[in-house]
Design an enzyme around this catalytic site. Sequence first.
Site, PDB file in Angstrom:
ATOM      1  N   GLU A 129       0.827  -1.215   0.000  1.00  0.00           N
ATOM      2  CA  GLU A 129       0.000   0.000   0.000  1.00  0.00           C
ATOM      3  C   GLU A 129       0.860   1.264   0.000  1.00  0.00           C
ATOM      4  O   GLU A 129       1.680   1.448   0.898  1.00  0.00           O
ATOM      5  CB  GLU A 129      -0.906  -0.026   1.249  1.00  0.00           C
ATOM      6  CG  GLU A 129      -1.907   1.114   1.286  1.00  0.00           C
ATOM      7  CD  GLU A 129      -2.856   1.018   2.491  1.00  0.00           C
ATOM      8  OE1 GLU A 129      -3.197  -0.103   2.909  1.00  0.00           O
ATOM      9  OE2 GLU A 129      -3.235   2.076   3.007  1.00  0.00           O
ATOM     10  N   LYS A 173      -6.778  -1.184  12.030  1.00  0.00           N
ATOM     11  CA  LYS A 173      -6.205  -1.536  10.719  1.00  0.00           C
ATOM     12  C   LYS A 173      -5.006  -0.635  10.429  1.00  0.00           C
ATOM     13  O   LYS A 173      -3.975  -1.083   9.912  1.00  0.00           O
ATOM     14  CB  LYS A 173      -7.274  -1.398   9.634  1.00  0.00           C
ATOM     15  CG  LYS A 173      -6.900  -1.976   8.282  1.00  0.00           C
ATOM     16  CD  LYS A 173      -6.145  -1.025   7.377  1.00  0.00           C
ATOM     17  CE  LYS A 173      -5.859  -1.652   6.012  1.00  0.00           C
ATOM     18  NZ  LYS A 173      -5.117  -0.748   5.114  1.00  0.00           N
ATOM     19  N   ASP A 205       4.857 -14.881  11.693  1.00  0.00           N
ATOM     20  CA  ASP A 205       3.523 -15.405  11.372  1.00  0.00           C
ATOM     21  C   ASP A 205       2.537 -14.249  11.591  1.00  0.00           C
ATOM     22  O   ASP A 205       2.006 -14.050  12.687  1.00  0.00           O
ATOM     23  CB  ASP A 205       3.219 -16.597  12.300  1.00  0.00           C
ATOM     24  CG  ASP A 205       1.853 -17.206  12.021  1.00  0.00           C
ATOM     25  OD1 ASP A 205       1.037 -16.560  11.327  1.00  0.00           O
ATOM     26  OD2 ASP A 205       1.592 -18.316  12.516  1.00  0.00           O
ATOM     27  N   HIS A 243      -2.121  11.167   0.668  1.00  0.00           N
ATOM     28  CA  HIS A 243      -2.206   9.818   0.139  1.00  0.00           C
ATOM     29  C   HIS A 243      -2.239   9.833  -1.379  1.00  0.00           C
ATOM     30  O   HIS A 243      -1.584   9.041  -2.047  1.00  0.00           O
ATOM     31  CB  HIS A 243      -3.470   9.154   0.692  1.00  0.00           C
ATOM     32  CG  HIS A 243      -3.517   7.687   0.462  1.00  0.00           C
ATOM     33  ND1 HIS A 243      -4.214   7.124  -0.561  1.00  0.00           N
ATOM     34  CD2 HIS A 243      -2.941   6.675   1.113  1.00  0.00           C
ATOM     35  CE1 HIS A 243      -4.070   5.820  -0.539  1.00  0.00           C
ATOM     36  NE2 HIS A 243      -3.296   5.516   0.469  1.00  0.00           N
TER      37      HIS A 243
HETATM   38  C1  MEV Z   1      -5.574   2.973   5.581  1.00  0.00           C
HETATM   39  O1  MEV Z   1      -4.814   1.861   5.131  1.00  0.00           O
HETATM   40  C2  MEV Z   1      -5.522   3.077   7.091  1.00  0.00           C
HETATM   41  C3  MEV Z   1      -6.402   4.177   7.705  1.00  0.00           C
HETATM   42  O2  MEV Z   1      -7.750   4.000   7.271  1.00  0.00           O
HETATM   43  C4  MEV Z   1      -6.276   4.058   9.193  1.00  0.00           C
HETATM   44  C5  MEV Z   1      -7.238   4.936   9.971  1.00  0.00           C
HETATM   45  O3  MEV Z   1      -8.324   5.297   9.453  1.00  0.00           O
HETATM   46  O4  MEV Z   1      -6.907   5.225  11.145  1.00  0.00           O
HETATM   47  C6  MEV Z   1      -6.011   5.539   7.208  1.00  0.00           C
END
Ligand code: MEV
Length: 442
Positions: free
Chosen positions: A88, A276, A292, A389
């Site tokens: 990513e 995430k 792992d 981004h």
């Molecule tokens: C994107 O890979 C991860 C985010 O969505 C994490 C977040 O919203 O805190 C930007």
Amino acid sequence: MNNMTRRTSRLPGFYRLGVAQRRQLLVDRGLLDGAHAGALAHPEQGLPEHVADKMIENVIGRFSLPVGVGANFLINGREYLVPMVVEEPSIVAAVSHAANIVRGAGGFWAQADRSITTGQIQVFGLHDLDAAESALLAAREDLLAFANAMQPSMVERGGGAVELEVRRLGTQGPPSRFRPMLAVHIHVDACDAMGANLVNTLVEGLAERVEALTGGTVGLRILTNLADRRRVRAGCRIPFELLRWQEFDGPTVARGVVMASEFAECDPWRATTHNKGILNGVDAVAVATGQDWRAIEAGAHAFASLDGSYRPLALWHIEEDHLVGELDMPMAVGTVGGPIRLHPGVQACLALLDVHSARELACVMGAVGLAQNLAAIKALGSTGIQRGHMALHARSVAATAGARDAEVERVAAEMVRTGNIRLEFARKVLDDLRGPTPSPCA
Ligand code: MEV
């Protein structure tokens, strides 16, 4: 190398270099040797086919992903360049940016638990749960000694089985649809190993004794990936003035981060995305260092929901004129065993990271997770994520459109300037840049 005097994780201008130049710079600084640089440069050296064929079954080839370097990390007073394998765009840039801010505030602190991996033995078909539990607890020392006799080298290294616990399942609350059973937990210090194989061997080896002691039937014998005795805690304390960002002053950015943290605390939908973001960093280091990562993911999410609601793994608050963040999550990682001994690319990444124990690796991964979270919610709580981004995403769209070398930056810059980050537009910009194709008749 004397780490305190020579090693630094600052790499100003690194991102402007070509891939080979970046590798050479690390070699010139003594951070990578030639063989490790070769393993990163050439797929055949990074993972020879005959090695791949020993790692899993039915091998038909190898699969590559980029290896990037997370820069600027200062953790417990030590400098780290962090190898990250991920597909990513923006993750590596974002984490390096956040690490640089925290570095200005004295760096991260981090602390990892002893490397406790827990094995479970399921026991069912019991007539008297009380008697079975008492028998197991009375034989606790014998069972631990028997387990340790199976792994003398682990005991020599200071590890081994350290505790036995008995849990009752299927007996609580309203009449249960489950048959009563016991779960015997054996807690094992795996030292620098992740410990899955070690613990699985121990619990299988103990099964017969457990049946003899309880009169029950042993079912599953396997580790749990909810590694709640093997947690890492990492934190940082950042003065507001270091948080100033584009048109936003420091206190505003800090308040944005805290509001994002509170959102995650009271809403599982947001907590999932918050976590995430943390795992974007943790997983990238996990892949680079041969961990792992499915076990880390499973443990992270189970730990996040232990109290019945899904919770954020990192929280932020304000103390006077500082933003304070803390992460707490399971981190079952190893620096020996698994693919580490086999995979030259993993060995190169571990050499660059230069950690000396599994607990040190866990500390780095905790700090990376917290930095990644800070980068994400700092952007989300101020400018929004897309501005930064998209600039990075544009480069991969340009490459997808067929741009090469210097064309990539020029096509990406045009996409960012016009705010149009679409593949068709990238193709058009590239065509315009290259000019008309010469006619074959000319
Ligand atoms: C994107 O890979 C991860 C985010 O969505 C994490 C977040 O919203 O805190 C930007």
